[in-house]
Design an enzyme around this catalytic site. Structure first.
Site, PDB file in Angstrom:
ATOM      1  CG  HIS A  29      63.509 -63.172  56.935  1.00 38.12           C
ATOM      2  ND1 HIS A  29      63.005 -61.925  57.308  1.00 38.12           N
ATOM      3  CD2 HIS A  29      64.616 -63.371  57.243  1.00 38.12           C
ATOM      4  CE1 HIS A  29      64.319 -61.150  57.802  1.00 38.12           C
ATOM      5  NE2 HIS A  29      65.063 -62.254  57.990  1.00 38.12           N
ATOM      6  CD  GLU A  30      65.712 -67.107  57.410  1.00 36.36           C
ATOM      7  OE1 GLU A  30      66.783 -66.805  56.965  1.00 36.36           O
ATOM      8  OE2 GLU A  30      65.407 -66.491  58.625  1.00 36.36           O
ATOM      9  CG  HIS A  70      68.582 -64.054  54.655  1.00 34.06           C
ATOM     10  ND1 HIS A  70      69.060 -62.724  54.572  1.00 34.06           N
ATOM     11  CD2 HIS A  70      67.845 -63.975  55.829  1.00 34.06           C
ATOM     12  CE1 HIS A  70      68.452 -61.930  55.763  1.00 34.06           C
ATOM     13  NE2 HIS A  70      67.712 -62.970  56.488  1.00 34.06           N
TER      14      HIS A  70
END
Length: 124
Positions: free
Chosen positions: A82-83, A86
């Site tokens: 997920h990160e 980003h």
């Protein structure tokens, strides 16, 4: 004395980087965009406030994994994936996290690619 939770998280990060196809794909995407992931520099296992899994700190260009949540390989891989999305968005696009439309877009992308990828397979 090193913190056992931090050491466990760091071992799990190394395992995720070595074994997860999604983490590997995201790492290659970062490399192909000229954004080089250096795990010791860009990934940090830390104690966080209650209820947090992790985050991407755009000021330091660093992924933070929260050791109270990231205690097993599944959670580390999911949070790291997920990160990393980003991180990729921040590195490869002119994204401004202070703009709600930019923040919403990167959160939807991260949820779609990392968090929801296995949730809907039963409907296919």
């Amino acid at each position: 004395l090193r913190d056992e939770l931090i050491e466990n998280c760091e071992r799990l990060v190394a395992k995720s980087l070595a074994t997860s196809p999604l983490v590997s794909l995201l790492n290659k995407a970062l490399e192909n965009s000229g954004c080089h992931l250096r795990p010791l520099r860009h990934i940090s296992c830390e104690h966080c406030r209650k209820g947090m899994a992790g985050g991407f700190d755009r000021e330091t260009n660093q992924i933070v994994l929260c050791v109270d949540y990231c205690r097993d390989l599944r959670r580390v891989t999911a949070t790291l994936s997920h990160e990393l999305i980003h991180m990729y968005d921040f590195c490869s696009s002119d994204i401004e996290f202070s703009k709600i439309s930019h923040l919403a877009c990167t959160e939807v992308r991260a949820a779609n690619l990392a968090d929801c990828k296995d949730k809907f397979l039963t409907f296919m």
